[in-house]
Scaffold this active site. Structure first.
Site, short mmCIF file in Angstrom:
data_model
loop_
_atom_site.label_atom_id
_atom_site.label_comp_id
_atom_site.label_asym_id
_atom_site.label_seq_id
_atom_site.Cartn_x
_atom_site.Cartn_y
_atom_site.Cartn_z
N HIS A 1 -6.67 -38.24 61.09
CA HIS A 1 -7.08 -37.12 61.95
C HIS A 1 -8.46 -36.64 61.51
O HIS A 1 -8.78 -36.63 60.32
CB HIS A 1 -6.14 -35.93 61.79
CG HIS A 1 -4.77 -36.13 62.34
ND1 HIS A 1 -4.53 -36.55 63.63
CD2 HIS A 1 -3.56 -35.95 61.78
CE1 HIS A 1 -3.22 -36.62 63.83
NE2 HIS A 1 -2.61 -36.27 62.72
N TYR B 1 2.14 -41.35 64.10
CA TYR B 1 3.01 -40.63 65.03
C TYR B 1 4.04 -41.59 65.61
O TYR B 1 3.68 -42.69 66.04
CB TYR B 1 2.21 -40.07 66.21
CG TYR B 1 1.39 -38.83 66.00
CD1 TYR B 1 1.66 -37.90 65.01
CD2 TYR B 1 0.34 -38.56 66.88
CE1 TYR B 1 0.90 -36.75 64.88
CE2 TYR B 1 -0.43 -37.41 66.76
CZ TYR B 1 -0.15 -36.52 65.75
OH TYR B 1 -0.91 -35.38 65.64
N HIS C 1 5.08 -32.08 67.63
CA HIS C 1 5.71 -32.86 66.56
C HIS C 1 6.11 -32.01 65.38
O HIS C 1 5.59 -30.92 65.15
CB HIS C 1 4.82 -34.01 66.10
CG HIS C 1 3.55 -33.62 65.38
ND1 HIS C 1 2.32 -33.57 66.00
CD2 HIS C 1 3.31 -33.28 64.08
CE1 HIS C 1 1.39 -33.23 65.11
NE2 HIS C 1 1.96 -33.04 63.94
N HIS D 1 -2.64 -26.89 57.11
CA HIS D 1 -1.90 -26.22 58.18
C HIS D 1 -0.43 -26.13 57.83
O HIS D 1 0.15 -27.04 57.25
CB HIS D 1 -2.09 -26.87 59.55
CG HIS D 1 -1.83 -28.35 59.64
ND1 HIS D 1 -1.84 -29.18 58.57
CD2 HIS D 1 -1.56 -29.12 60.72
CE1 HIS D 1 -1.59 -30.43 58.98
NE2 HIS D 1 -1.41 -30.42 60.27
FE LIG Z 1 0.62 -32.97 62.25
#
Ligand SMILES: [Fe+2]
Ligand code: FES
Lengths: 107, 306
Positions: B245, B254, B213, B198
């Site tokens: 993930h 995170y 984020h 991504h």
């Molecule tokens: Fe991410």
């Protein structure tokens, strides 16, 4: 009457009371005391999840996102708990976070 | 089909206190400060990035993302892509060169989800930081904190995902992964202009224009664990992790900057070619899709945004 070095925090909507060391930011102090009376989000004054209303007591705040605390609200005692440090015992109401489905325009 | 968008080139992030923010992004994440401008904005980059900067911090009353920019192969490409975007009925404005320091003109528009994006082709190249371009050493020895290598992607929350899919397909992005609800509506899009899993991602949300984020790349899982240690050592606000993930299969942690903007550092992840079918996760399994080990969302994932 404050006990030495701690302030009493009464969260009336959740009927919870906890004690916070003086100088400790409200939200992080609550977490350290393993209490769950205010929702915890970013801990940085950005997300608004920890929004409260102070009904009684003195406090100081660091800069808070205007998306969640307008100037008018700030004058009425609304604050973000992660940016607030109590200066006395406090009586507060938590759970004031709201979604903004109409996004305010950013200057 | 690819149309000349190369990579996420920059993101401008609003912060409540610029010096606190610089300390976080430089000392903890390990970005390099490369410049400042008259408006007080601070320019930063990861050490492997060849352009002068990829992160711009701006002090403001409200944290969040101002815009994300994609670097394209040349100036002609940004003109033709701007035309394609206009044909979708989206207004595009041209921002003159120099508005961002040492960056050429930018074609800027607001996506159907309310986020501002821009395309540009020219930015000063200062080369990788701390290593030569000839016989380069493996890494520079004076990196700080997490030693983030590059700005990698953003995850953004907004309402009109179908509109954004049309827009990003028009820009030549591929849909690498998606989340479908039981009625086959898309509730998440993972889009790429490259081989990466991504370059930008969207999750469906009632509000427009929200920032989830900005993510920075690390080389190894060991480095993600080391990042977690640094988060504790510096008493930085942790969100979740280290974990993996399901979507993209990246290994991740995170955490939040001092103004409440979420950051991620991650490593690994799947790859994508334009002939790949989108990978699909079902919304019923969203917990596993987002946090592969816990298999449930923490309450903050869907609600804590700037
Ligand atoms: Fe991410
Ligand atoms: S926890 Fe995000 S504003 Fe306080």
């Amino acid at each position: 009457m404050a006990i030495e070095n701690v302030y009493q925090i009464s969260v009336i909507n959740r009927q919870q009371v906890f004690w916070l060391p003086q100088g400790e930011p409200l939200l992080m102090g609550m977490e350290k005391a393993c209490q769950h009376a205010i929702n915890v989000g970013c801990r940085g004054g950005g997300c608004g999840l920890c929004k409260i209303k102070v009904l009684q007591g003195d406090y100081q705040t660091k800069r808070m996102s205007r998306a969640h605390i307008s100037e008018e609200e700030q004058a009425l005692g609304f604050a973000l708990a992660c940016r607030l440090t109590p200066l006395s015992d406090l009586v507060i109401e938590s759970d004031h976070f709201k979604l903004h489905t109409q996004q305010p325009k950013i200057s | 089909m690819r149309k000349g968008v190369m990579r996420p080139g920059h993101v401008q992030i609003r912060v409540l206190d610029i010096e606190e923010a610089v300390k976080h992004y430089v000392d903890l994440i390990g970005l390099i400060e490369t410049d400042r401008d008259e408006q007080g904005r601070v320019y930063l980059k990861g050490w492997t990035e060849v352009d002068k900067y990829s992160v711009v911090l701006r002090e403001a009353d409200e944290p969040g993302m101002d815009f994300m920019g994609f670097k394209c192969v040349d100036e002609a490409t940004i003109d033709s892509l701007a035309e394609d975007v206009r044909k979708l009925g989206i207004e595009v404005k041209e921002i003159p060169a120099g508005d961002l320091k040492d960056c050429g003109r930018r074609m800027q528009f607001v996506a159907p989800t309310g986020h501002t994006f821009e395309l540009y082709a020219t930015k000063e190249q200062t080369g990788k930081w701390g290593v030569s371009n000839v016989n380069p050493e493996a890494w520079p020895r004076d990196l700080k904190g997490m030693k983030a290598t590059r700005f990698d992607h953003c995850l953004l929350y907004g309402d009109d995902l179908e509109g954004n899919l049309e827009l990003f397909e028009t820009l030549g992005f591929g849909l690498a992964e998606q989340v479908l609800d039981p009625d086959n509506n898309r509730v998440a899009l993972f889009l790429t202009a490259s081989m990466k899993a991504h370059d930008v991602a969207f999750i469906k949300h009632a509000e427009k224009g929200k920032f989830h984020h900005a993510s920075f790349y690390l080389d190894t899982w060991e480095n993600v664990l080391r990042a977690a240690d640094l988060i504790s050592m510096t008493n930085t606000s942790l969100d979740i992790g280290p974990t993996r993930h399901g979507l993209t299969h990246g290994q991740t942690i995170y955490f939040f900057d001092p103004s409440g903007n979420r950051n991620e550092v991650f490593c690994g992840g799947d790859y994508y070619y334009p002939d790949h079918e989108p990978t699909t996760w079902k919304a019923e399994d969203l917990g596993k899709a987002i946090f592969y080990h816990d298999r449930q969302l923490n309450e903050r994932f869907l609600s804590v945004l700037t």
